[in-house]
Design a protein around this motif. Sequence first.
Motif, PDB file in Angstrom:
ATOM      1  N   SER A  14      37.396  47.545  33.259  1.00 44.55           N
ATOM      2  CA  SER A  14      36.710  46.795  32.216  1.00 44.55           C
ATOM      3  C   SER A  14      35.617  45.944  32.847  1.00 44.55           C
ATOM      4  CB  SER A  14      37.706  45.904  31.470  1.00 44.55           C
ATOM      5  OG  SER A  14      37.029  45.079  30.546  1.00 44.55           O
ATOM      6  N   ASP A  17      35.297  41.723  31.919  1.00 43.50           N
ATOM      7  CA  ASP A  17      36.148  40.784  32.658  1.00 43.50           C
ATOM      8  C   ASP A  17      36.430  41.247  34.086  1.00 43.50           C
ATOM      9  OD1 ASP A  17      37.696  42.871  31.800  1.00 43.50           O
ATOM     10  OD2 ASP A  17      39.261  41.645  30.913  1.00 43.50           O
ATOM     11  N   ARG A  18      35.793  42.342  34.491  1.00 42.39           N
ATOM     12  CA  ARG A  18      35.899  42.875  35.861  1.00 42.39           C
ATOM     13  C   ARG A  18      37.350  43.068  36.293  1.00 42.39           C
ATOM     14  NH1 ARG A  18      31.447  42.904  39.380  1.00 42.39           N
ATOM     15  NH2 ARG A  18      29.564  42.473  38.253  1.00 42.39           N
ATOM     16  N   THR A  19      38.103  43.740  35.443  1.00 40.37           N
ATOM     17  CA  THR A  19      39.505  44.006  35.767  1.00 40.37           C
ATOM     18  C   THR A  19      39.748  45.500  35.896  1.00 40.37           C
ATOM     19  OG1 THR A  19      40.143  44.066  33.428  1.00 40.37           O
ATOM     20  CG2 THR A  19      40.361  41.952  34.575  1.00 40.37           C
TER      21      THR A  19
END
Length: 102
Positions: A14, A17-19
């Motif tokens: 993602s 949110d940089r996940t």
Amino acid sequence: MSTRKIVIGGLRLSAPDRTVQRGRRKIRLTPREFVLLWTLASSPGKLFRRRELMDAFHIAGAPPSPRVIDAHIARIRKKLRALGGDPSLIATVWCVGYKLRD
């Protein structure tokens, strides 16, 4: 990162949110590791030369060594393995670069 989410090889990436998740578990990646994995995942099967990958996360200052890419890839694979993921998802093309298996 025009696309906001990528799902590949059991991973959900993602961008907002940089996940990175595998199932319900999140994989903690550094910002550079995330950009590197995102770049590979954005074009599965495409061979990325080390120079292209270095350009993907180049920050002002001296450009990183091509060996830095190898170190980041090794850490990403280790993190994938720790969660039961497939570290061979990232394929090495010797003397050239890396690609994400599609």
